[in-house]
Design a protein around this motif. Structure first.
Motif, short mmCIF file in Angstrom:
data_model
loop_
_atom_site.label_atom_id
_atom_site.label_comp_id
_atom_site.label_asym_id
_atom_site.label_seq_id
_atom_site.Cartn_x
_atom_site.Cartn_y
_atom_site.Cartn_z
N ASP A 203 27.91 7.15 13.37
CA ASP A 203 27.92 7.69 12.02
C ASP A 203 28.98 8.80 11.94
O ASP A 203 29.15 9.56 12.89
CB ASP A 203 26.53 8.26 11.74
CG ASP A 203 26.35 8.64 10.29
OD1 ASP A 203 25.62 7.90 9.61
OD2 ASP A 203 26.93 9.65 9.85
N LYS A 204 29.66 8.86 10.79
CA LYS A 204 30.74 9.86 10.64
C LYS A 204 30.24 11.30 10.75
O LYS A 204 31.01 12.21 11.06
CB LYS A 204 31.44 9.67 9.30
CG LYS A 204 32.39 8.51 9.29
CD LYS A 204 33.27 8.55 8.03
CE LYS A 204 33.92 7.21 7.80
NZ LYS A 204 32.92 6.13 7.46
N THR A 205 28.98 11.50 10.50
CA THR A 205 28.44 12.87 10.52
C THR A 205 28.23 13.40 11.94
O THR A 205 27.96 14.57 12.13
CB THR A 205 27.09 12.94 9.78
OG1 THR A 205 26.21 12.02 10.42
CG2 THR A 205 27.25 12.58 8.32
N ILE A 206 28.35 12.51 12.92
CA ILE A 206 28.12 12.96 14.30
C ILE A 206 29.27 13.84 14.77
O ILE A 206 30.44 13.48 14.63
CB ILE A 206 27.96 11.76 15.25
CG1 ILE A 206 26.58 11.14 15.05
CG2 ILE A 206 28.12 12.20 16.71
CD1 ILE A 206 26.25 10.06 16.04
N SER A 207 28.92 15.00 15.31
CA SER A 207 29.94 15.87 15.88
C SER A 207 29.77 15.90 17.39
O SER A 207 28.76 16.40 17.90
CB SER A 207 29.81 17.27 15.28
OG SER A 207 30.38 18.20 16.17
N ILE A 208 30.74 15.34 18.08
CA ILE A 208 30.69 15.32 19.55
C ILE A 208 30.71 16.76 20.07
O ILE A 208 30.06 17.08 21.06
CB ILE A 208 31.88 14.51 20.12
CG1 ILE A 208 31.83 13.06 19.64
CG2 ILE A 208 31.93 14.58 21.64
CD1 ILE A 208 30.85 12.16 20.34
N LYS A 209 31.44 17.62 19.36
CA LYS A 209 31.48 19.04 19.73
C LYS A 209 30.08 19.65 19.75
O LYS A 209 29.71 20.35 20.68
CB LYS A 209 32.33 19.82 18.72
CG LYS A 209 33.74 20.05 19.15
CD LYS A 209 34.34 21.23 18.35
CE LYS A 209 35.70 21.60 18.92
NZ LYS A 209 36.73 20.57 18.67
N LYS A 239 18.96 -0.29 13.30
CA LYS A 239 20.09 0.34 12.62
C LYS A 239 21.38 -0.35 13.03
O LYS A 239 21.45 -0.99 14.08
CB LYS A 239 20.16 1.81 13.01
CG LYS A 239 18.99 2.60 12.47
CD LYS A 239 19.36 4.05 12.42
CE LYS A 239 18.49 4.81 11.45
NZ LYS A 239 18.95 6.19 11.31
N THR A 240 22.40 -0.22 12.19
CA THR A 240 23.68 -0.83 12.55
C THR A 240 24.65 0.23 13.07
O THR A 240 25.74 -0.07 13.53
CB THR A 240 24.33 -1.51 11.32
OG1 THR A 240 24.38 -0.54 10.27
CG2 THR A 240 23.52 -2.72 10.90
N ILE A 241 24.22 1.47 12.99
CA ILE A 241 25.10 2.57 13.35
C ILE A 241 24.25 3.70 13.97
O ILE A 241 23.07 3.83 13.63
CB ILE A 241 25.87 3.00 12.08
CG1 ILE A 241 27.12 3.77 12.43
CG2 ILE A 241 25.00 3.76 11.13
CD1 ILE A 241 28.10 3.79 11.25
N ILE A 242 24.82 4.45 14.89
CA ILE A 242 24.06 5.53 15.54
C ILE A 242 24.29 6.84 14.79
O ILE A 242 25.43 7.25 14.59
CB ILE A 242 24.50 5.70 17.01
CG1 ILE A 242 24.47 4.36 17.75
CG2 ILE A 242 23.61 6.72 17.72
CD1 ILE A 242 25.11 4.40 19.15
N SER A 243 23.22 7.48 14.39
CA SER A 243 23.36 8.75 13.67
C SER A 243 22.94 9.91 14.57
O SER A 243 22.43 9.70 15.69
CB SER A 243 22.51 8.75 12.40
OG SER A 243 21.15 8.87 12.76
N SER A 244 23.12 11.13 14.09
CA SER A 244 22.77 12.29 14.92
C SER A 244 21.27 12.33 15.17
O SER A 244 20.81 12.93 16.13
CB SER A 244 23.28 13.58 14.30
OG SER A 244 22.89 13.65 12.96
N PHE A 245 20.52 11.67 14.30
CA PHE A 245 19.08 11.60 14.51
C PHE A 245 18.76 10.92 15.85
O PHE A 245 17.95 11.42 16.64
CB PHE A 245 18.43 10.83 13.35
CG PHE A 245 16.96 10.87 13.39
CD1 PHE A 245 16.26 11.95 12.85
CD2 PHE A 245 16.24 9.86 14.02
CE1 PHE A 245 14.88 12.01 12.92
CE2 PHE A 245 14.85 9.92 14.10
CZ PHE A 245 14.17 10.99 13.55
N GLU A 246 19.41 9.77 16.10
CA GLU A 246 19.19 9.06 17.36
C GLU A 246 19.68 9.89 18.55
O GLU A 246 19.07 9.89 19.61
CB GLU A 246 19.90 7.70 17.36
CG GLU A 246 19.20 6.61 16.57
CD GLU A 246 19.44 6.77 15.07
OE1 GLU A 246 18.44 6.76 14.31
OE2 GLU A 246 20.61 6.92 14.65
#
Ligand code: ATP
Length: 266
Positions: A203-209, A239-246
């Motif tokens: 997901d675009k909202t995920i921040s690796i930082k 889900k089709t995409i991994i979000s910060s929740f996961e």
């Protein structure tokens, strides 16, 4: 990610770009890579190439991965052994296994012999002699001393306990390069997480930082585990995409697992 998809299992398809955040170590290993790739030049000059490297440091920090990458970068045969495989009840069995391993390494040279948990055979020899263990260690010393210049065989040992090793192993001409491989700092964690999420839909909202910030003290292996857990949790939830929740759930799961095993790490 283990990208070991090469047809020949002993020629690992792993390169330095799979090893994240260990830039100084990779630079140090360039010399070894050059020795292997240009061994003829060194031979002509009458130079003996250093053949023993010892990686030491906490578990899961990429020691095995680095050794495989050296083999991958030089198209060498990779021979893996764990020190514990040589620990035997009957005198001579461990020593024979060591001999067989090195015979194969020479036959399939250039090769990298990787001995994980080398402390299992390489601890200090003491007064009350343990014949089997001493013979095994002696055979390893013989192999380290005995390479002639014709085959390029590099031996990489790994241990969490360098302090336990017999000094004879660490002498010049044997494991004389000691490289500390430690837990990653924030920048390195970020790079490791990048490597282990590059094949995953994020997901675009995920921040690796941010993920790197939340994972202080964790090893590369644990970070790889978190990325994988996040993917598994996403699949379970259809889900089709991994979000910060996961990701948060995965971090929690991995930290909880650690806490169970060793409450003092957190
Ligand atoms: P041990 O001391 O327990 O044998 P190790 O130091 O040899 O551990 P590895 O087996 O190399 O650790 O690491 C386990 C896995 O963790 C690797 O296969 C890789 O997926 C991941 N990993 C660890 N460090 C890194 C790193 N620096 N970059 C990318 N992946 C890493």
């Amino acid at each position: 990610t283990e990208k070991d998809t090469s047809k020949d299992k002993d020629k690992p398809n792993v390169s330095f770009k799979d090893v994240a955040g260990l830039e100084e170590i990779k630079e140090e290993l360039q010399e070894t890579i050059d020795f292997i790739n240009n061994s003829q030049k060194y031979k002509k000059m009458g130079a003996k190439i250093p053949k023993g490297i010892l990686f030491f440091g906490p578990p899961g920090t990429g020691k095995t991965l680095l050794a495989k990458a050296v083999a991958g970068e030089t198209n060498s045969t990779f021979l893996y052994a764990s020190g514990s495989e040589f620990v035997e009840k009957y005198v001579g069995v461990g020593a024979k296994r060591v001999r067989t391993l090195f015979e194969r390494a020479k036959k399939e040279a250039p090769s990298i012999v990787f001995i994980d948990e080398i402390d299992a055979i390489g601890t200090k020899r003491n007064m009350e002699s343990n014949n089997e263990k001493d013979q095994t260690l002696n055979q390893l010393l013989i192999e380290l001393d005995g390479f002639n210049n014709n085959e390029t065989v590099i031996v990489i040992g790994a241990t969490n306990r360098i302090d336990l090793l017999d000094e004879a192993l660490l002498r010049p001409g044997r494991f004389d390069r000691h490289i500390y491989v430690g837990n990653p700092n924030i920048k390195a964690r970020e790079k490791i997480l990048e490597v282990h999420t590059s094949n995953k839909p994020l997901d675009k909202t995920i921040s690796i930082k941010d993920l790197a910030k939340k994972t202080t003290g964790l090893s590369g292996a644990q970070l790889a585990n978190i990325a994988n857990e996040a993917a598994i949790i996403a699949v379970r939830k259809n889900k089709t995409i991994i979000s910060s929740f996961e990701f948060d759930a995965a971090i929690e799961r991995v930290l909880a697992g650690l806490e169970l095993k060793n409450p003092s790490v957190l």
